[in-house]
Scaffold this motif. Structure first.
Motif, PDB file in Angstrom:
ATOM      1  N   ARG A 194      -6.325  -8.137  -4.326  1.00 50.09           N
ATOM      2  CA  ARG A 194      -5.787  -7.927  -3.079  1.00 50.09           C
ATOM      3  C   ARG A 194      -5.400  -9.100  -2.342  1.00 50.09           C
ATOM      4  NH1 ARG A 194      -6.518  -3.570   0.491  1.00 50.09           N
ATOM      5  NH2 ARG A 194      -8.348  -3.030  -0.538  1.00 50.09           N
ATOM      6  N   GLN A 226       0.320   8.329  -3.187  1.00 57.11           N
ATOM      7  CA  GLN A 226      -0.366   8.670  -1.990  1.00 57.11           C
ATOM      8  C   GLN A 226      -1.874   8.866  -2.563  1.00 57.11           C
ATOM      9  OE1 GLN A 226       0.408  12.087   0.081  1.00 57.11           O
ATOM     10  NE2 GLN A 226      -0.434  11.403   2.034  1.00 57.11           N
ATOM     11  N   SER A 275      -3.274   5.529  -3.222  1.00 56.38           N
ATOM     12  CA  SER A 275      -3.359   4.686  -2.019  1.00 56.38           C
ATOM     13  C   SER A 275      -4.587   5.131  -1.255  1.00 56.38           C
ATOM     14  CB  SER A 275      -2.138   5.037  -1.028  1.00 56.38           C
ATOM     15  OG  SER A 275      -2.248   4.033   0.144  1.00 56.38           O
ATOM     16  N   LYS A 276      -5.086   6.485  -1.292  1.00 58.73           N
ATOM     17  CA  LYS A 276      -6.244   6.758  -0.287  1.00 58.73           C
ATOM     18  C   LYS A 276      -7.566   6.105  -0.892  1.00 58.73           C
ATOM     19  CE  LYS A 276      -5.106  10.929  -0.107  1.00 58.73           C
ATOM     20  NZ  LYS A 276      -5.126  12.740   0.180  1.00 58.73           N
ATOM     21  N   MET A 289       0.930  -1.251  -0.091  1.00 55.49           N
ATOM     22  CA  MET A 289       0.097   0.185   0.036  1.00 55.49           C
ATOM     23  C   MET A 289       0.817   1.143  -0.003  1.00 55.49           C
ATOM     24  SD  MET A 289      -3.251   0.551  -0.403  1.00 55.49           S
ATOM     25  CE  MET A 289      -4.127  -0.757   0.035  1.00 55.49           C
ATOM     26  N   GLN A 290       1.959   1.259   0.842  1.00 56.83           N
ATOM     27  CA  GLN A 290       2.919   2.322   0.702  1.00 56.83           C
ATOM     28  C   GLN A 290       3.657   2.752  -0.388  1.00 56.83           C
ATOM     29  OE1 GLN A 290       3.326  -0.408   2.739  1.00 56.83           O
ATOM     30  NE2 GLN A 290       5.600  -0.658   2.679  1.00 56.83           N
ATOM     31  N   TYR A 295      -7.621   2.055  -0.607  1.00 60.78           N
ATOM     32  CA  TYR A 295      -7.391   1.432   0.715  1.00 60.78           C
ATOM     33  C   TYR A 295      -8.712   0.876   1.159  1.00 60.78           C
ATOM     34  CZ  TYR A 295      -6.729   1.012   5.708  1.00 60.78           C
ATOM     35  OH  TYR A 295      -6.804   0.558   7.110  1.00 60.78           O
TER      36      TYR A 295
END
Length: 431
Positions: free
Chosen positions: A371, A334, A337-338, A329-330, A341
């Motif tokens: 996932r 960004q 990712s947000k 995820m990291q 999530y």
């Protein structure tokens, strides 16, 4: 005492200053010491001496251009990290020319050691049964935890940039060029004040020595054709924006130049229009009129993914998933990712705004293709990861055996005050 010999390996001396210099470099790169650095570092240098001595015997060397490229990359990174050339010189208490020469020696030796290790180990060939056998004998609780990963597809649209905006940027860059050519302003001063490339702006636009392959083609073609350091190039358009370039120095197949980058500003109106267009595409996908994969292939502005049906590929070379569609995820941008999530496999997001790695503002939709939850490594799901672990273990065993044998036939002397260490290879001190 200014300096002293602390170790001798064969006919090679290790000085206290060698240890101090290596400690500073490791500290600058954020490396942590698992123990006393005055024990760890001399032993690391001693092991390197063993490899270098064998490399001389085996006539192993590396190309000068390869060494210089690595040195230039490190110097550019270090200057950015500490905030300028002067601060780097202050940190090492040496002139930049001295730091470069030191680094050149270190890099050359590191690369020779790597080539020597490759020769000693050869190609490790493992069969699936070798990997299974290794992990059948490893306690289950010592197997690594594999972090959760996701696979993401993306469609992006770029807002239209009004002609008035690009014309205004070009007019400003032409004004900068005229000021430099007339001697009214220094190029470096204008770069510090106005360039939108933060990495080089703080250094007056200076990029450091780079090869042609390190630059985007449009920029490289102009930069490498410059001959007069007093003149400024014509305006160059790249995926990053609009540039003007000034030559500093050419050195073989590498160049050092300054540049000023200006990026077109995207207004809220253009972003809203792009969002509306993408929302219409999203609606068609949800209604089954269009597949996400077709939208990515034929409508997306993302040239890195549209030939892959929108599937993103991990380009983080420090990641164990580099070159695959798997991301921790990291490791995702960004903004993505947000959004990802809280999604489930098969979900498609609503349009959202994001910055690309070229710092361009675009609108995007993403689809979570897969996932994988965090889990203990197993052969069914993580064969490639586990195969790499076995290869690394085998490689380390072979090299450790070689070092132990070399210790027995190599003269080693360690000065008083440097012997009381818990060495990784205890054979340095003969009993």
């Amino acid at each position: 005492m200014v300096d002293e010999i602390v170790w001798v390996v064969g006919d090679e001396a290790i000085l206290r200053s060698d240890v101090e210099t290596q400690r500073l470099y490791m500290q600058n790169e954020g490396q942590r010491f698992d123990g006393d650095p005055y024990c760890i570092i001399p032993e690391q240098i001693a092991i390197q001496k063993l490899y270098l001595n064998q490399a001389k015997i085996d006539s192993i060397d590396v190309s000068e251009s390869q060494v210089l490229r690595s040195v230039d990359q490190w110097i550019n990174m270090a200057i950015n990290q500490v905030g300028g050339r002067e601060k780097l010189e202050e940190y090492f208490n040496k002139k930049l020319s001295q730091i470069k020469e030191e680094r050149k020696t270190m890099v050359r030796e590191q690369q020779i050691v790597q080539e020597m290790q490759k020769k000693l180990v050869g190609k490790i060939k493992l069969t699936p049964s070798d990997v299974r056998h290794y992990f059948q004998n490893v306690p289950q609780d010592s197997l690594p935890m594999i972090p959760a990963t996701v696979e993401v597809q993306i469609v992006t649209l770029e807002p239209k940039i009004p002609f008035e905006e690009t014309d205004a940027i070009k007019a400003r860059l032409r004004e900068f060029t005229e000021q430099v050519n007339n001697g009214k302003m220094e190029f470096s001063t204008l770069a510090r004040l106005y360039s939108q490339d933060p990495a080089s702006a703080s250094r007056g636009g200076e990029m450091g020595f780079v090869g042609k392959s390190s630059l985007v083609p449009e920029f490289a073609n102009v930069a490498f054709n410059l001959t007069d350091p007093k003149r400024v190039s014509n305006i160059v358009e790249t995926e990053y924006g609009y540039h003007i370039i000034q030559l500093i120095e050419k050195r073989g197949d590498r160049i050092n130049c300054r540049h000023i980058l200006l990026r077109p500003k995207v207004s809220d109106r253009e972003l809203e229009e792009a969002t509306a267009r993408l929302d219409s595409i999203y609606t068609d996908i949800e209604a089954g009129k269009l597949t996400f994969e077709d939208a990515a292939t034929y409508l997306s502005a993302d040239k890195d993914t549209r030939n892959n049906k929108g599937l993103m590929v991990n380009q983080n070379y420090e990641s164990s998933h580099v070159g695959t569609p798997k991301f921790e995820m990291q490791e995702l941008p960004q903004d993505i990712s947000k959004v990802v999530y809280g999604m489930k496999p098969g979900d498609i997001s609503k349009p959202f705004r994001m910055l690309t790695d070229k710092q361009r503002e675009v609108v995007a939709i993403v689809k979570l293709k897969a996932r994988t939850d965090s889990h203990r490594a197993n052969l069914a799901d993580d064969y490639q990861v586990m195969k790499t672990m076995v290869e690394n273990h085998k490689r380390e065993e072979l090299l450790n055996d070689w070092i132990t044998k070399q210790q027995k036939t190599t003269y080693v002397r360690i000065a008083d005050g440097w012997r009381n260490c818990d060495f990784k290879f205890p054979g340095w001190i003969k009993k």
